[in-house]
Every structure is written in structure tokens, then in C-alpha cells.
Design a protein around this motif. Structure first.
Motif, PDB file in Angstrom:
ATOM      1  N   LEU A   1      88.306  16.449  58.449  1.00  0.00           N
ATOM      2  CA  LEU A   1      88.024  17.840  58.088  1.00  0.00           C
ATOM      3  C   LEU A   1      87.535  18.010  56.656  1.00  0.00           C
ATOM      4  O   LEU A   1      86.936  19.018  56.321  1.00  0.00           O
TER       5      LEU A   1
ATOM      6  N   ARG B   1      93.303  13.630  59.691  1.00  0.00           N
ATOM      7  CA  ARG B   1      92.687  14.963  59.667  1.00  0.00           C
ATOM      8  C   ARG B   1      92.000  15.220  58.339  1.00  0.00           C
ATOM      9  O   ARG B   1      90.986  15.916  58.271  1.00  0.00           O
TER      10      ARG B   1
ATOM     11  N   ALA C   1      97.672  18.331  56.080  1.00  0.00           N
ATOM     12  CA  ALA C   1      96.728  17.556  56.883  1.00  0.00           C
ATOM     13  C   ALA C   1      97.105  16.084  56.816  1.00  0.00           C
ATOM     14  O   ALA C   1      97.263  15.536  55.730  1.00  0.00           O
ATOM     15  N   SER C   2      97.205  15.446  57.974  1.00  0.00           N
ATOM     16  CA  SER C   2      97.492  14.019  58.009  1.00  0.00           C
ATOM     17  C   SER C   2      96.276  13.273  57.474  1.00  0.00           C
ATOM     18  O   SER C   2      95.197  13.833  57.388  1.00  0.00           O
ATOM     19  N   PRO C   3      96.447  11.996  57.101  1.00  0.00           N
ATOM     20  CA  PRO C   3      95.289  11.244  56.583  1.00  0.00           C
ATOM     21  C   PRO C   3      94.082  11.307  57.518  1.00  0.00           C
ATOM     22  O   PRO C   3      92.955  11.500  57.069  1.00  0.00           O
TER      23      PRO C   3
END
Lengths: 360, 560
Positions: free
Chosen positions: B468, B464, B460-462
């Protein structure tokens, strides 16, 4: 051996403290390496550097021939299992396991299939819809493992995943873990401070003391030759000395090594013999069993005797401040505290340490 | 996450933004007005303003200062006398209606001061229930008007919950074994109170007393509405000097004095709280099992205490239903009609509309700035974080009147904001901002760092990870913070009185204006507005308590 993971001369400072000092290692595909060391030894830092959560101050990490330095953690394809599982509390078991797949853009159908597969692999089939805060400690770690395995990472890192569990559960999970990792043919780095875990899980063990990689070898080789005195002590060897501290009668056993040579005497390699006083002689002599070749003997008195269930631990005082710790099988009736006994060392159960360290 | 140049730059930019938004907000809407105000005050001294010398040189200033302390002290003592029996009964006994009792005595604290003042007027004022009743019974109306007793009673009513919650909550957590040990060692109930309970409760008592003192010291609405024109504390004097006598230099200097004293009291309170943290060690324990003893006295006490606490608000409801000499809903049905006195008295419905719009707008501003500040403070590893947190919390230690004064003195540069609705929105957000941070910061900090790291290693990118993982986890706290900001704006009175133009009056300001303009229907209308405000505030806090409960036992739902 071709290296999947190559770590070159990693250094890391935390303030004025050097937490990692020139770490280099190479890990082949499908190999499980356990990083063994006391807490504060830098294991977790090394793991976090591999995952990209921290950057090294010097050195290089390559995965599959690619330098990882510019690669952000979420693009590394490296999985990490945390000590406390770090499950997302707002998601259920299925959504936790599917998280990485979602990030990879996998379709929902395939995701479900993969989650099912993973949960089956870790032995949690049917728990898809459960809330994670209702799970037991062991179940949480299994979910965490499934979650990390699901996106098929090239490298799996495990940070003391069994540390918070109780002994029985830990042993069972450690066994399962090795089976699962081998079944998936995963390359993994497993951090632990528990020796038994390290020896039973790893293909190779790297001992990390005070930020230095002291020794890296197969469990069998490490067990046979701990290498340096520091490693030997860390592995729990009670009888690590420098040669000049030994009584003269033992000193001869180590050939013409220098005074400063570190030596190790295995506690299970010490044999006790009753003393029979002989009239007219200068001192008592031990009785040797026939056919048994004892390398040396001396007399000592029993300073302390303790029963540990599987063995007796006996501390032998030779006078002059030299004390040896012996481990005797339960089948032998050990001498009482205060008694004088003859002490012999078995062949092959004592050796100098320093020269072994060199050939790592 | 210092990997890769662009990622670093992005992270730094993001972090900088998180800091800059609340910092600029505070700089322009908090520090600038207050500094500007202080500057005006001191330049008045420099210029040798004659009004300044007249006021500060005379006994006026000393008597205002002394009276401010005096009424706060009396109010605190009265609150203690009033609330301690209730705290004792609630902490030590289980009786039917215990939960309702706690609710009734806690409610006043969440209500706006204006509502409390209106409620007391409806009970004890010249046209209050008591006056009606006594003139019916004795032929002579009994009432209180512009009286210190009225102010003290209202303060006691308002702050009952502070003592009740802090002391009672602590009392309930002292293990039963302590009392048993005292009894076995030969202490009777009085002596065990004197030698065991009192020393154990001392830190809680002190902490609660100081808090009550602070609230009464900077009380504005209650004193303005119940104390009459002759009564002046620092807060009301600032208002009067600035808005009625137009002696700005005097008002600004008074405001500086008030700010310094406020900071001092809060500093002492914070110090004491830290010092007694060990002494308050029981506070983590669960409430102990309560004695079911069939004691008459405690139940009677709870009944009397609860009834007294319920009287003012009930009186307000009754007063809103009584028009002239008959019962009617006219006050409610006429809420939408303009009053005769056009400019000052806008229709209650319009006031309600303004209040709602201002509340929603200032909630958004406070939430945005508070979110940035909380996210910044919870994640940054830079030094001086504590100092920065204190800095961000400063508005909490600033009473509303100096703030309002600072606003009208300073915010005409670089663009003239005075008289615009923006001014009031910003004033309300500023008051709400520290509360938002107080709710959000612990929530952000309670999200384990390794959850975010886990998300990252799973790809997960920062952004996301935020969306999330972090955001869903702090969502209940965001909701709670929003309600806090909303409710605070709804009830804010002091700053609004300065900043608002008559035709944009909010509900509390309208209540005040209606009450100070006597008229056959003005009085019940004011009471009806008070009832509305009470219902909205109480409802919001009910929602808040539900959300807080949710934060404790977070329900897990699968987010698809």
C-alpha cells in the motif's frame, strides 16, 4: 499513580555509543509527557523504542500492564507523528487519515465518518479530497495528527512535530495540540528541544541529557528547581557555578555547603545599585532601598550591556575571572558599560543545586 | 524490526530471498559463463594450443588491438567535431524548432545498432540513395562499402546524443553571468570560449568522450555490418574466430582481453566522473535564460546538423518503400511471406513475433531480479552494500559478444540450455538487468523510511506496507524499468547472434541476415524491418519519457 506506560531501565547502544542509559519512567493515563533535551540526547531513540521501530538492548516497555517486547509495531496500538509529517504522497488527505482505520478493518462508511470527525477536530474540515503535496507545513502536521488520532491509539508519540514550522505557527499549533490531546484524553509523549514548547505542552517534563533521564517533574517544579547543574545549563541558566568559584562575600550565602556544591544564581534575582563614594571609608557601599532586604552585595563593573527588547542583559565583572549575568527589566535604566555598580542578590533567587537532585 | 522471534525469522527469510534471487541469477548466467570461458582460454594456453600461439604470437593480435583503439579514437573525435556545434547552439540559443532539433539528434542513440547500420547502408551503401542519385546525375554511382569511413560516420551518428546531452546539458546550465563577466573583463567571443567555456566544459567533455570511446570500443553490430569481412576489432574477431573459424581457444582469450579492457575503461570513466563531481556543480541548476539574438549562424548550424542527422533514418524509410525501380509497399505486405532461403531467412513477421515474445519474457525476468536486487540494496543496513551494488552492476560493463560466447560455452550444465529459447531470454535479461536496477534503486531509495514506519505505526503489517505504500510510490519507476528492459531486448544483437538458433531469429538478427543475403526483395524487406524496429523502439522510449515525467510530478490519485 497507576501507570499506563511503564518504562524500566532501558538501555540502547549504537555501536560503541550508549544512546540511552537506564531510562525508567511511568506515565499515567491521560497524561502528557514532554521529553526535553538537546538534539542527540536520545529523545528520538526512546520514542522509536516505544513505537517498536527499534528494540532496546536492555530493559522493558509495558503498556497497560503488557510487555511490548514481542509485539510488532503494527500491533502495538501506539500512534506516531513524525517531524516531517510523513504523509503518504500518493494518497489524498482523506485516504491518509483513513489509512489506520483501513488497517483496523473498519467499514468504509464508518471510516468516512471518523475521518470527517478527525479533520474537524484538527480544524481542517472540507480538505478531504486535497492532495497532500499542496498543503502548507502547518496543514500537513494537522493531517498527520488526525491520521495518528483516527485509530484511537492507546498512546500517542509525537517526534518534534512542530520543529519544522516557523515561530508564530508553532506557538499556535502547540496551543491547539494541547487542547486536542486533552479533549481526546490521550496519553502522549511529546519530544522537543524547545523549552517553551515543553513547558507549555506537558503535564510533566522529562529532561534527557546524553542518554540519561536527568530529571522528571511538572513544568512549575522544574522551573523552580532545575535539579542538576547540567539541567540548569540546558535550561539556559547563565549563572551556574561551583561554590568555590564564588567570591567570598557570596559564598557565605549558601551556608556551610561543601566547596564542590553547584549553585545557581537567577539572572533576574540580581539587583544593581549606584555606588556613592563615602569619604574616609575603605570602599564604596551600595545604597539599599528602604524595606528591601538584600542578601548580599559586592561591587563590580559592567562588562557588557545588551538590549534584548523585553529586557537588558548585563554582564558584571567582579574581577578574578568571576562574571555574573544579570537580567534587568526595561523599566530600569541600566548602567553604562564600564561603570562600577553595587550588586546585590535577592532572597530566594539563589540556591544550591545538588541537594535538590537527590529528591527526584 | 527485531521484535519477536517469528517476525525476525520471517524478515531474515524475506531479506535472504531478495538477495538470493538476483545473486543466483547472476551467478549462473553471468559469473559462471564468463569464468568458464576464461578457464577454457587459459587451459588452451596450458595445453599449448598451436592456434593460440599462431594468433597471439603474430602481428594479427597486435593489429586487431591497435585497430580497435584506433577506430574508437577516430570515432570519438569525429563525434565531438560533429556534435559540439549542435550542443553549443542548443545550449546557448533559443530558436524555432529547438525542441524538434533535440529530438532528431537524440533519437539515434536509443535505436538498436542494427537499425543504425541498416540506415547507413540505405543512405550510402551500394544500393543506397546516394548511389541512385549519383548514377542518375553523373552516370556513375557513388557509394561506400566495407569502409572505415562508413563505420566512423555511423558511430558519430549513433553517439551524437551522448555528447549533445552531456555537454549541451551542462553548457545550458552555466549561468549567464559567467559570460557577462568574461565580456566585461574584455574577452571577445572567441577568447571567452577559449578561456572560460572550454575549461568549464572540460569535465563534461571528458566524461562524454570516454563514454563514446567505450561504446565505439565495444561496438559490434555497426562494425560487422558496415566494416565488411576484412575489418576486425576485438568484438568482431571474437565472433569470427568462434563462429566461422571455430577457433574457440583464440576466441575465448580474445574475449577475456576485451572484458578486461572494458572494465578498465569503465573504471577510469567512473573515477573521472567522481573526481569531477564538484566541477560539475552547475548540473543541479536550471537552464538559464537563453539569448533570443537574431543570429543566422546558429540557426543555420542547427538546420544543417539536424538535416544530416535526419538523413539516414529517412533514407531507410525510403529504401523500404522502393522495390526494384518503383515505389511500392511490397516490402511491407510481404513481411509475412517466407523467404526462399528457408532456414536462414525466416519470415519477418515470425522474427517480429520472436522478438516480441523474447522481449516480454526477458522483461519479466529482468524486472523480477532487478526488483529483488533494488529492494534488497535499498533497505539492507549491512556493510559492503556498495561493493554488492558494484557487483550487481557488472553486467553493464560487459559487452554482448563475450557474454554470448560464454553462454554457448558454459550453459550445457547441469541442463543443456543451448539452442533453447531460454538461453536468449536469459541473455537479454542479463543485459537489461543493470538498467532495471539503475532505474529502480534510486526510486526505492527516494521513498522516505519514515513513510514505511508511519504505515507500521498505523497498523499496517510489513506486507501491507509494501503493497500500500512502497509499491505505489515506486510504480512509475517499475514501469520505466520494464520499458527499458523491453527495448533493450528488442534491439539486442551481439549476444543474440551467438545464442539464437536460425529458426528462432529475432528482428535484429533477421535484418542482419537479410542484408547479407542479396536478393531483389531481401533488401527492402530488411529496411522495412528496420523501420518497424525503429518505430517500436522510438515508441517505447516516448512512453518512457512520459513515465519519467510522471515520476517527477507524481500525480496523486486516491487508491480505494
Amino acid at each position: 499513580m497507576k501507570c499506563l506506560l511503564e518504562v524500566e531501565n532501558i538501555e540502547k547502544w549504537h555501536g560503541l555509543l550508549k544512546t540511552l542509559d537506564g531510562i525508567s519512567l511511568c506515565l499515567g493515563e491521560g497524561e502528557i509527557l514532554t521529553l526535553l533535551g538537546p538534539s542527540g540526547g536520545g529523545k528520538t531513540t526512546l520514542l522509536r523504542i516505544l513505537a517498536g521501530l527499534e528494540a532496546p538492548d536492555r530493559g522493558r516497555v509495558c503498556l497497560d500492564g503488557r510487555d511490548l517486547a514481542p509485539v510488532e509495531p503494527h500491533r502495538r496500538g501506539v500512534g506516531l507523528v513524525f517531524q516531517d509529517a510523513a504523509l503518504f504522497p500518493h494518497l489524498n488527505v482523506e485516504a491518509n487519515v483513513a489509512f489506520g482505520l483501513r488497517m483496523a478493518g473498519m467499514k468504509k462508511r464508518e471510516r468516512q465518518h471518523r475521518v470527517f470527525e478527525m479533520l474537524e477536530l484538527v480544524g481542517l474540515s472540507g480538505l478531504e479530497k486535497r492532495r497532500v503535496d499542496g498543503l502548507s507545513g502547518g496543514e500537513r502536521q494537522r493531517v498527520a495528527l488526525a491520521r495518528s488520532l483516527a485509530p484511537s491509539p492507546k498512546l500517542l508519540l509525537l517526534d518534534e512535530p512542530l520543529g519544522a514550522l516557523d515561530r508564530n505557527l508553532r506557538e499556535r499549533l502547540a496551543r491547539d495540540l494541547r487542547t486536542i490531546l486533552k479533549k481526546q484524553q490521550l496519553t502522549a509523549v511529546f519530544v522537543t528541544h524547545d523549552q517553551e514548547e515543553a513547558f507549555s505542552l506537558g503535564d510533566r517534563i522529562a529532561v534527557l541529557l546524553d542518554g540519561r533521564l536527568e530529571r522528571m517533574d511538572t513544568p512549575e517544579a522544574l522551573s523552580a528547581y532545575p535539579g542538576s547543574p547540567a539541567v540548569a545549563r540546558f535550561l539556559g541558566e547563565p549563572n551556574v557555578f561551583t561554590l568555590k568559584d564564588l567570591p567570598a562575600a557570596f559564598r557565605g550565602l549558601f551556608g556551610d555547603s561543601s566547596e564542590e556544591t553547584a549553585v545557581l544564581i537567577r539572572p533576574e534575582g540580581i539587583v544593581l545599585r549606584p555606588l556613592i563614594p563615602v569619604d574616609g571609608e575603605a570602599g564604596p557601599f551600595p545604597v539599599l532601598a528602604s524595606g528591601e532586604k538584600d542578601a548580599a552585595f559586592l561591587s563590580a563593573h559592567v562588562k557588557e550591556r545588551r538590549f534584548f527588547g523585553a529586557f537588558f542583559r548585563v554582564e558584571l565583572d567582579f574581577g578574578g575571572g568571576f562574571v555574573l549575568t544579570a537580567r534587568l527589566p526595561v523599566s530600569m535604566v541600566p548602567p553604562d558599560e564600564g561603570a562600577r555598580v553595587g550588586v546585590a542578590l535577592k532572597e530566594g533567587m539563589f540556591f544550591a543545586l545538588n541537594d535538590v537532585q537527590k529528591d527526584r | 524490526m527485531d521484535t519477536g522471534g517469528s517476525a525476525v525469522r520471517k524478515a531474515v527469510f524475506f531479506k535472504g530471498l531478495l538477495f538470493l534471487i538476483p545473486a543466483l541469477f547472476l551467478a549462473y548466467f553471468y559469473f559462471y559463463p564468463l569464468l568458464r570461458m576464461a578457464g577454457l582460454g587459459f587451459s588452451g594456453i596450458w595445453a599449448g594450443d598451436p592456434g593460440l600461439a599462431r594468433f597471439f604470437g603474430s602481428r594479427d593480435f597486435v593489429s586487431v588491438l591497435a585497430f580497435t583503439f584506433w577506430q574508437a579514437l577516430l570515432s570519438t573525435l569525429l563525434t565531438l567535431v560533429f556534435a559540439l556545434p549542435g550542443a553549443w547552439v542548443w545550449a546557448r540559443f533559443r530558436f524555432p524548432g529547438r525542441g524538434i532539433f533535440a529530438l532528431v539528434v537524440s533519437l539515434p542513440f536509443v535505436l538498436p545498432a542494427v537499425v543504425v547500420a541498416a540506415a547507413f547502408l540505405s543512405l550510402l551503401g551500394p544500393s543506397g540513395i546516394l548511389a541512385d542519385l549519383s548514377s542518375f546525375l553523373f552516370g556513375r554511382p557513388l557509394y561506400l562499402e566495407d569502409s572505415l569511413i562508413l563505420v566512423l560516420l555511423a558511430h558519430g551518428f549513433f553517439n551524437y546524443a551522448v555528447v549533445f546531452r552531456i555537454v549541451g546539458g551542462f553548457w545550458a546550465r552555466i549561468p549567464e553571468s559567467v559570460w557577462e563577466a568574461a565580456r566585461i573583463l574584455g574577452a571577445g567571443s572567441f577568447r571567452s570560449f577559449l578561456h572560460v567555456a572550454l575549461p568549464l566544459l572540460a569535465p563534461a567533455l571528458l566524461s562524454a568522450s570516454l563514454l563514446v570511446f567505450l561504446f565505439c570500443f565495444s561496438s559490434f553490430g555497426i562494425i560487422l555490418m558496415l566494416g565488411g569481412p576484412a575489418m576486425s576489432t576485438l568484438e568482431t574477431e571474437i565472433y569470427r574466430r568462434a563462429m566461422h573459424l571455430f577457433q574457440l581457444p583464440v576466441a575465448t582469450l580474445l574475449a577475456c582481453v576485451q572484458l578486461i579492457l572494458n572494465f578498465a575503461v569503465i573504471f577510469v570513466q567512473g573515477r573521472l566522473e567522481k573526481r569531477f563531481q564538484t566541477a560539475l556543480a552547475f548540473s543541479g541548476k536550471p537552464e538559464n535564460s537563453l539569448s533570443h539574438g537574431k543570429k543566422r549562424l546558429p540557426v543555420l548550424l542547427a538546420l544543417v546538423s539536424g538535416t544530416i542527422m535526419a538523413l539516414p533514418l529517412s533514407a531507410m524509410v525510403l529504401a523500404s518503400l522502393r522495390v526494384g525501380d518503383s515505389w511500392s509497399l511490397a516490402a511491407y505486405t510481404q513481411l509475412f511471406r517466407e523467404s526462399g532461403d528457408g532456414l536462414f531467412l525466416i519470415s519477418p513477421a515470425a522474427a517480429m513475433g520472436h522478438s516480441l515474445i523474447f522481449a516480454l519474457a526477458s522483461m519479466s525476468v529482468a524486472l523480477l531480479t532487478g526488483l529483488c536486487a533494488a529492494a534488497f540494496l535499498s533497505r539492507s543496513d549491512l556493510r559492503g552494500k556498495n561493493l554488492m551494488e558494484t557487483f550487481f552492476m557488472l553486467p553493464l560493463a560487459t559487452s554482448a559478444v563475450p557474454l554470448g560466447l560464454g553462454f554457448i560455452l558454459a550453459l550445457h550444465w547441469p541442463i543443456d540450455l543451448r539452442g533453447t529459447p531460454l538461453l536468449i531470454v536469459m541473455a537479454h535479461s542479463l543485459v537489461g538487468f543493470p538498467f532495471v536496477m539503475r532505474v529502480l534503486l534510486p526510486a526505492f531509495r527516494s521513498v522516505p523510511k519514515n513513510l514505511m514506519e508511519a504505515a507500521m505505526t498505523l497498523g499496517a503489517s510489513p506486507a501491507r506496507t509494501w503493497r500500500l505504500v512502497l509499491f505505489p510510490l515506486v510504480l512509475p519507476a517499475v514501469g520505466a524499468a520494464a520499458i527499458f528492459a523491453f527495448t533493450i531486448s528488442l534491439g539486442e544483437f551481439g549476444a543474440s547472434l551467438f545464442a539464437v538458433r536460425p529458426e528462432l531469429a529475432t528482428l535484429p538478427v533477421s535484418i542482419y541476415r537479410y542484408l547479407s543475403h542479396p536478393g531483389a526483395l531481401n533488401y527492402p524487406k530488411a529496411m522495412a524491418m528496420g523501420v518497424w524496429l525503429m518505430v517500436m523502439t522510438a515508441g517505447s522510449f516516448w512512453l518512457l519519457s512520459r513515465l519519467m515525467g510522471l515520476m517527477k510530478t507524481r500525480s496523486t490519485q486516491d487508491e480505494k
